[in-house]
Scaffold this active site. Structure first.
Site, mmCIF file in Angstrom:
data_model
loop_
_atom_site.group_PDB
_atom_site.id
_atom_site.type_symbol
_atom_site.label_atom_id
_atom_site.label_comp_id
_atom_site.label_asym_id
_atom_site.label_seq_id
_atom_site.Cartn_x
_atom_site.Cartn_y
_atom_site.Cartn_z
ATOM 1 N N CYS A 256 0.835 -1.234 -0.173
ATOM 2 C CA CYS A 256 -0.107 -0.035 -0.053
ATOM 3 C C CYS A 256 0.943 1.204 -0.038
ATOM 4 O O CYS A 256 2.005 1.316 0.246
ATOM 5 C CB CYS A 256 -0.883 -0.040 1.296
ATOM 6 S SG CYS A 256 -0.016 0.091 2.808
ATOM 7 N N CYS B 242 2.850 1.830 3.276
ATOM 8 C CA CYS B 242 4.119 0.866 3.267
ATOM 9 C C CYS B 242 5.340 1.263 2.306
ATOM 10 O O CYS B 242 6.496 1.241 2.615
ATOM 11 C CB CYS B 242 3.832 -0.479 2.785
ATOM 12 S SG CYS B 242 2.469 -1.246 3.946
#
Length: 116
Positions: free
Chosen positions: A43, A46
């Site tokens: 994502c 991250c």
């Protein structure tokens, strides 16, 4: 008949690899002890932590040691419940938070010095 249910058979155990796990691979599936891992699902949060950690590691002269791990089996091996997470030398030092580059640099510095 007993062998059918697994009784009477010797259990096979994998030999530890160089990183200390039991994956059986030379070099190991896990990062060496001196490595820096960013664990995530892919994502944007991250990815942001990964970029911040790379910048911090570059400042400290260890940018080549940063690895972004999205393999969920490997992530699960660190018992991380919230992502993104930062692992330094095999120890989870941050979880569930996108660290700023300065925060990541301080954590890396402390972890590399052994004050983790």
């Amino acid at each position: 008949m007993m062998a059918l249910f697994g009784f009477g058979k010797k259990k096979e155990t994998a030999a530890p690899c160089s990183c200390g796990c039991t994956c059986g691979k030379a070099g190991g599936a896990a990062m060496p002890e001196k490595g820096i891992l960013v664990l995530g699902s892919g994502c944007s949060s991250c990815h942001q932590l990964y970029e911040n950690v790379k910048a911090a590691a570059e400042k400290l002269g260890c940018a080549g040691q940063v690895e972004y791990v999205t393999d969920m089996a490997r992530v699960a091996s660190y018992n991380v419940m919230r992502m993104p997470a930062l692992v330094v030398r095999g120890v989870v030092v941050s979880s569930g938070k996108v660290l700023k580059a300065e925060e990541a640099e301080e954590l890396l510095r402390r972890s590399m010095e052994g004050r983790g």
